[in-house]
Design a protein around this motif. Structure first.
Motif, PDB file in Angstrom:
ATOM      1  N   VAL A 111      12.609  56.665  56.323  1.00 37.33           N
ATOM      2  CA  VAL A 111      13.325  57.925  56.136  1.00 37.33           C
ATOM      3  C   VAL A 111      14.300  57.764  54.976  1.00 37.33           C
ATOM      4  O   VAL A 111      14.862  56.684  54.780  1.00 37.33           O
ATOM      5  CB  VAL A 111      14.116  58.299  57.419  1.00 37.33           C
ATOM      6  N   VAL A 112      14.535  58.851  54.233  1.00 35.58           N
ATOM      7  CA  VAL A 112      15.562  58.863  53.195  1.00 35.58           C
ATOM      8  C   VAL A 112      16.550  59.994  53.478  1.00 35.58           C
ATOM      9  O   VAL A 112      16.226  60.957  54.172  1.00 35.58           O
ATOM     10  CB  VAL A 112      14.969  59.030  51.778  1.00 35.58           C
ATOM     11  N   ALA A 113      17.756  59.861  52.938  1.00 33.00           N
ATOM     12  CA  ALA A 113      18.786  60.898  53.056  1.00 33.00           C
ATOM     13  C   ALA A 113      19.575  60.928  51.759  1.00 33.00           C
ATOM     14  O   ALA A 113      19.813  59.890  51.140  1.00 33.00           O
ATOM     15  CB  ALA A 113      19.714  60.601  54.234  1.00 33.00           C
ATOM     16  N   ALA A 114      19.997  62.136  51.351  1.00 35.74           N
ATOM     17  CA  ALA A 114      20.762  62.308  50.120  1.00 35.74           C
ATOM     18  C   ALA A 114      22.133  62.869  50.446  1.00 35.74           C
ATOM     19  O   ALA A 114      22.243  63.888  51.131  1.00 35.74           O
ATOM     20  CB  ALA A 114      20.022  63.247  49.171  1.00 35.74           C
ATOM     21  N   GLY A 115      23.180  62.209  49.961  1.00 36.94           N
ATOM     22  CA  GLY A 115      24.550  62.672  50.158  1.00 36.94           C
ATOM     23  C   GLY A 115      25.081  63.302  48.899  1.00 36.94           C
ATOM     24  O   GLY A 115      24.323  63.662  47.988  1.00 36.94           O
ATOM     25  N   MET A 130      20.421  57.158  50.695  1.00 34.17           N
ATOM     26  CA  MET A 130      20.227  56.157  51.739  1.00 34.17           C
ATOM     27  C   MET A 130      18.744  56.081  52.092  1.00 34.17           C
ATOM     28  O   MET A 130      18.022  57.063  51.963  1.00 34.17           O
ATOM     29  CB  MET A 130      20.984  56.545  53.018  1.00 34.17           C
ATOM     30  N   ALA A 131      18.345  54.913  52.592  1.00 34.62           N
ATOM     31  CA  ALA A 131      16.987  54.728  53.094  1.00 34.62           C
ATOM     32  C   ALA A 131      17.056  53.962  54.403  1.00 34.62           C
ATOM     33  O   ALA A 131      17.781  52.975  54.518  1.00 34.62           O
ATOM     34  CB  ALA A 131      16.138  53.968  52.080  1.00 34.62           C
ATOM     35  N   LEU A 132      16.297  54.430  55.382  1.00 32.71           N
ATOM     36  CA  LEU A 132      16.132  53.723  56.641  1.00 32.71           C
ATOM     37  C   LEU A 132      14.826  52.954  56.536  1.00 32.71           C
ATOM     38  O   LEU A 132      13.758  53.544  56.344  1.00 32.71           O
ATOM     39  CB  LEU A 132      16.092  54.701  57.812  1.00 32.71           C
ATOM     40  N   ARG A 133      14.925  51.648  56.650  1.00 31.15           N
ATOM     41  CA  ARG A 133      13.744  50.797  56.507  1.00 31.15           C
ATOM     42  C   ARG A 133      13.006  50.665  57.837  1.00 31.15           C
ATOM     43  O   ARG A 133      13.572  50.913  58.900  1.00 31.15           O
ATOM     44  CB  ARG A 133      14.141  49.438  55.963  1.00 31.15           C
ATOM     45  N   LEU A 161      24.449  45.996  60.865  1.00 35.71           N
ATOM     46  CA  LEU A 161      23.884  47.258  61.356  1.00 35.71           C
ATOM     47  C   LEU A 161      22.365  47.137  61.443  1.00 35.71           C
ATOM     48  O   LEU A 161      21.676  47.009  60.428  1.00 35.71           O
ATOM     49  CB  LEU A 161      24.276  48.416  60.443  1.00 35.71           C
ATOM     50  N   THR A 162      21.836  47.167  62.653  1.00 32.07           N
ATOM     51  CA  THR A 162      20.396  47.104  62.899  1.00 32.07           C
ATOM     52  C   THR A 162      20.063  48.049  64.038  1.00 32.07           C
ATOM     53  O   THR A 162      20.956  48.612  64.669  1.00 32.07           O
ATOM     54  CB  THR A 162      19.946  45.673  63.270  1.00 32.07           C
ATOM     55  N   GLY A 163      18.803  48.197  64.315  1.00 34.05           N
ATOM     56  CA  GLY A 163      18.387  49.066  65.411  1.00 34.05           C
ATOM     57  C   GLY A 163      18.643  50.529  65.135  1.00 34.05           C
ATOM     58  O   GLY A 163      18.891  51.315  66.046  1.00 34.05           O
ATOM     59  N   VAL A 164      18.558  50.926  63.867  1.00 32.56           N
ATOM     60  CA  VAL A 164      18.832  52.307  63.468  1.00 32.56           C
ATOM     61  C   VAL A 164      17.559  53.146  63.636  1.00 32.56           C
ATOM     62  O   VAL A 164      16.480  52.751  63.206  1.00 32.56           O
ATOM     63  CB  VAL A 164      19.337  52.367  62.014  1.00 32.56           C
ATOM     64  N   ARG A 165      17.716  54.299  64.258  1.00 34.87           N
ATOM     65  CA  ARG A 165      16.606  55.235  64.492  1.00 34.87           C
ATOM     66  C   ARG A 165      16.607  56.378  63.489  1.00 34.87           C
ATOM     67  O   ARG A 165      15.545  56.912  63.141  1.00 34.87           O
ATOM     68  CB  ARG A 165      16.715  55.796  65.905  1.00 34.87           C
ATOM     69  N   ALA A 166      17.799  56.814  63.038  1.00 36.51           N
ATOM     70  CA  ALA A 166      17.901  57.945  62.115  1.00 36.51           C
ATOM     71  C   ALA A 166      19.143  57.781  61.259  1.00 36.51           C
ATOM     72  O   ALA A 166      20.113  57.130  61.662  1.00 36.51           O
ATOM     73  CB  ALA A 166      17.970  59.260  62.892  1.00 36.51           C
ATOM     74  N   ILE A 167      19.128  58.397  60.068  1.00 38.77           N
ATOM     75  CA  ILE A 167      20.280  58.377  59.165  1.00 38.77           C
ATOM     76  C   ILE A 167      20.557  59.784  58.664  1.00 38.77           C
ATOM     77  O   ILE A 167      19.664  60.623  58.610  1.00 38.77           O
ATOM     78  CB  ILE A 167      20.071  57.433  57.959  1.00 38.77           C
ATOM     79  N   GLU A 168      21.813  60.007  58.298  1.00 35.71           N
ATOM     80  CA  GLU A 168      22.242  61.266  57.686  1.00 35.71           C
ATOM     81  C   GLU A 168      23.309  60.949  56.649  1.00 35.71           C
ATOM     82  O   GLU A 168      24.111  60.030  56.839  1.00 35.71           O
ATOM     83  CB  GLU A 168      22.820  62.214  58.733  1.00 35.71           C
ATOM     84  N   ALA A 169      23.337  61.721  55.579  1.00 34.62           N
ATOM     85  CA  ALA A 169      24.311  61.536  54.507  1.00 34.62           C
ATOM     86  C   ALA A 169      25.102  62.817  54.306  1.00 34.62           C
ATOM     87  O   ALA A 169      24.520  63.881  54.109  1.00 34.62           O
ATOM     88  CB  ALA A 169      23.597  61.147  53.211  1.00 34.62           C
ATOM     89  N   GLY A 170      26.427  62.717  54.381  1.00 35.52           N
ATOM     90  CA  GLY A 170      27.296  63.851  54.116  1.00 35.52           C
ATOM     91  C   GLY A 170      27.757  63.846  52.675  1.00 35.52           C
ATOM     92  O   GLY A 170      27.164  63.173  51.821  1.00 35.52           O
ATOM     93  N   CYS A 171      28.823  64.561  52.399  1.00 36.38           N
ATOM     94  CA  CYS A 171      29.352  64.602  51.040  1.00 36.38           C
ATOM     95  C   CYS A 171      29.702  63.200  50.571  1.00 36.38           C
ATOM     96  O   CYS A 171      29.291  62.770  49.501  1.00 36.38           O
ATOM     97  CB  CYS A 171      30.570  65.516  50.985  1.00 36.38           C
ATOM     98  N   SER A 172      30.453  62.471  51.375  1.00 36.66           N
ATOM     99  CA  SER A 172      30.825  61.090  51.029  1.00 36.66           C
ATOM    100  C   SER A 172      30.969  60.222  52.280  1.00 36.66           C
ATOM    101  O   SER A 172      31.782  59.320  52.329  1.00 36.66           O
ATOM    102  CB  SER A 172      32.114  61.078  50.205  1.00 36.66           C
TER     103      SER A 172
END
Length: 152
Positions: A8-12, A17-20, A42-53
């Motif tokens: 997954v990728v996210a843009a702030g 960001m990228a979730l591997r 930080l491990t065991g990540v299921r999802a990511i989100e990017a805000g303004c900063s």
């Protein structure tokens, strides 16, 4: 070159960001507030989100981790927050959807974007905008709150 094994990728605001596939997070771009510096271990990540900063990670165990700009409390994850199924990062606020269909919000609340409407239940999806928030309910209706200057 480039990234590989990305799920997954996210843009702030000014970062990405990228979730591997191994459950770790890679981030790059502007790091003025530490938004690209994921917490050590930080491990065991299921999802990511990017805000303004700021950045948010939803862990496999249903807990939430946030880092980056915290001038308005957007990375102050409420104590005891667990059983989370999804997260969303707004401009300066954050949202979490719990297994029970309820929404939790924190961070900048000038326009009420972090004030979840009383009695909001049966939510299946959330989205945080710059200064407003949305929830999709199981009956197909959408509830919005926060800034409504442009009828968003």
């Amino acid at each position: 070159g480039g990234l590989s094994q990305v799920r997954v990728v996210a843009a702030g605001g000014d970062f990405s960001m990228a979730l591997r596939t191994d459950g770790t997070v890679t981030a790059w771009g502007n790091n003025d507030y530490g938004e690209t510096t994921a917490p050590d271990g930080l491990t065991g990540v299921r999802a990511i989100e990017a805000g303004c900063s700021h950045s948010i990670a939803l862990l496999e165990n249903g807990r939430v981790v946030a880092w980056g700009d915290n001038d308005d409390g957007q990375t102050d994850v409420p104590a005891g927050l667990e059983q989370v199924t999804s997260v969303s990062a707004g401009g300066l606020h954050s949202l979490a959807l719990k297994e029970n269909g309820k929404v939790v919000a924190w961070g900048w609340n000038y326009y009420g974007q972090a004030s979840v409407p009383h009695g909001l239940t049966n939510v299946t999806m959330i989205a945080a905008g710059d200064e407003h928030s949305l929830a999709l309910k199981s009956d197909g209706t959408v509830v919005g709150w926060g800034l409504n200057f442009y009828c968003q």
